[in-house]
Every structure is written in C-alpha cells, then in structure tokens.
Write an enzyme that holds these catalytic residues in place. Structure first.
Site, PDB file in Angstrom:
ATOM      1  N   LYS A 109      -0.677 -26.232 -15.901  1.00 34.75           N
ATOM      2  CA  LYS A 109      -1.710 -26.222 -14.803  1.00 34.75           C
ATOM      3  C   LYS A 109      -1.920 -27.922 -14.753  1.00 34.75           C
ATOM      4  CE  LYS A 109      -5.443 -23.481 -14.064  1.00 34.75           C
ATOM      5  NZ  LYS A 109      -6.672 -22.952 -14.887  1.00 34.75           N
TER       6      LYS A 109
HETATM    7  C1  E4P Z   1      -9.011 -20.807 -12.845  1.00 36.00           C
HETATM    8  O1  E4P Z   1      -7.832 -21.137 -13.130  1.00 36.00           O
HETATM    9  C2  E4P Z   1     -10.179 -21.553 -13.542  1.00 36.00           C
HETATM   10  O2  E4P Z   1      -9.696 -21.336 -14.983  1.00 36.00           O
HETATM   11  C3  E4P Z   1     -11.207 -20.594 -13.455  1.00 36.00           C
HETATM   12  O3  E4P Z   1     -10.969 -19.477 -12.523  1.00 36.00           O
HETATM   13  C4  E4P Z   1     -12.663 -21.421 -12.941  1.00 36.00           C
HETATM   14  O4  E4P Z   1     -13.580 -20.438 -13.052  1.00 36.00           O
HETATM   15  P1  E4P Z   1     -15.109 -21.034 -13.089  1.00 36.00           P
HETATM   16  O5  E4P Z   1     -15.392 -21.791 -11.740  1.00 36.00           O
HETATM   17  O6  E4P Z   1     -16.130 -19.791 -13.033  1.00 36.00           O
HETATM   18  O7  E4P Z   1     -15.246 -22.068 -14.171  1.00 36.00           O
END
Ligand code: E4P
Length: 214
Positions: free
Chosen positions: A83
């Site tokens: 990521k």
């Molecule tokens: C995605 O890959 C992220 O880990 C996640 O969906 C972020 O979500 P949030 O905005 O609820 O922290």
C-alpha cells in the site's frame, strides 16, 4: 464484487474467512496500531489466516526508503500487496514495484485524477476513501462513479477498492456501480445480513415447528 476485510484483527479475519465470503484484507498503520502487537509478526499472522491479497502499507516518505520497505514485506508472501500513498514519491514507488511484479494498492485517493495517475504508474489497485469524503460533506460514491467511468473509457485494468466504507449503503452502491472490491470493517459485514423480516420470519418458523408432532 470481491469483499476484503478492512482490519488487522485476527479474530475478525478468522470469522470472516470462516463465513466463506472474504477474498482478501486491507490494513493501514492506524488499524495495525490498534492491535498492540509487533508489526511483522502480526502481518505474518494475517497472511496465515487470509487466503488472498493482503495490503500492507509502507510508512517511509522517500521513494528509495518506501521501495526498501516494500521489498522486505513482499518477501513474506506472494499475497502481500504494497500500500503506497498517492504523491509524486509514491508514483515512483508504484512504477518500480510494478516492474518487479510486486502488486501495489495506491491509497488515500480522493480524486479521479489521482486514480488515473496511479493507474498509469502501474498500480494493481486504487483505494478511494468514500467515508472520509462524506465526512466533509462531499459525495464519496460520486467519486467511485467517476473513477469507474475513467477506467472504463481507457480499458484500464487497475482495480477499484472502495475504502473507508462506513455502512451498508456504501457497499450496495459500490456493487451497483460495479466496483471491483469493497473493503469493509467487520461491523459493516454483519450489518449487511441484518433484516427485520428475516428475524421475524425465523422466530415464526421456530415457534410453529414446536407445534409439530415429532
Ligand atoms: C482502506 O484501505 C483504509 O484502510 C480504510 O478503509 C480507511 O477507513 P477509515 O476512513 O474508516 O479510517
């Protein structure tokens, strides 16, 4: 639509995998921090539980350092997806990793221009954060429609992971738009099954079954 669990919690991942509906998982530094475990041991545990792609986020800020981190994580399993944040250094990382056949998930996507550049650099996945856009009075799902349209216009193979999913409507709308993947928290997964008529129907069937001579 594929379903990923957006968690680093081993119990949640085990439950989701046992239901037979989980295709992968996504993590981020905040989700990892919640678990209070060593980073690499936790990632190894997650990889043992999840039979599919697992996104693991780099935390350095220069391309060189991100690439070094990525190569270390990629050695853990072929299911590791790196990521990478969307910025100029991140694009260099995505290009380099894609040339080494290492999969990438470009994160913190809030516009279709960011998604298009990530895809052009060679991203395997892009993660637009719908909930965080809704939080500031925007429309997260409109962004998903836009990115889907742009990718469709140019037959781009990068997959769209709808991220920052907060409720079942995000999930349903993702499926209607035709997003490739929704990554959802475990709490949302259980809400997807809930229907009052199912509960009322089950209760009635079980009560009537008691009246049957056995
Ligand atoms: C995605 O890959 C992220 O880990 C996640 O969906 C972020 O979500 P949030 O905005 O609820 O922290």
């Amino acid at each position: 639509m594929k379903i990923f669990l957006d968690t680093a919690n081993i119990d949640e991942l085990k439950k989701g995998v046992a239901y037979g509906i989980i295709d992968g998982a996504t993590t981020n530094p905040s989700l990892i921090a919640k678990e209070n475990k060593g980073f690499i041991p936790l990632v190894k545990e997650i990889l043992d539980v999840v039979p599919g792609p697992v996104s693991v986020e780099v935390t350095a800020t220069s391309a060189e350092e991100m690439i070094a981190e990525a190569k270390k994580y990629a050695e853990l399993s072929e299911n590791v997806v790196i990521k990478v944040p969307i910025n100029l250094e991140g694009l260099k990382v995505v290009k380099t990793l894609s040339e080494s056949n290492i999969k990438t998930n470009v994160t913190l996507i809030f516009s279709s221009s960011q998604a298009l550049l990530a895809a052009k650099a060679g991203a395997t996945y892009v993660s637009p954060f719908v909930g965080r856009i809704d939080d500031i009075s925007g429309s997260g799902m409109e962004l998903i429609e836009e990115i889907a349209q742009v990718f469709d216009n140019y037959s781009i193979e990068t997959e769209i992971i709808v991220a920052s999913v907060r409720h079942p409507q995000h999930f349903v709308q993702s499926a209607l738009i035709g997003a490739d993947i929704a990554t959802i928290p475990f709490s949302t997964l259980t809400k997807l099954l809930k229907h009052p008529l199912t509960d009322i129907g089950m209760e009635k069937f079980l009560k009537d079954w008691e009246k049957v001579k056995k």
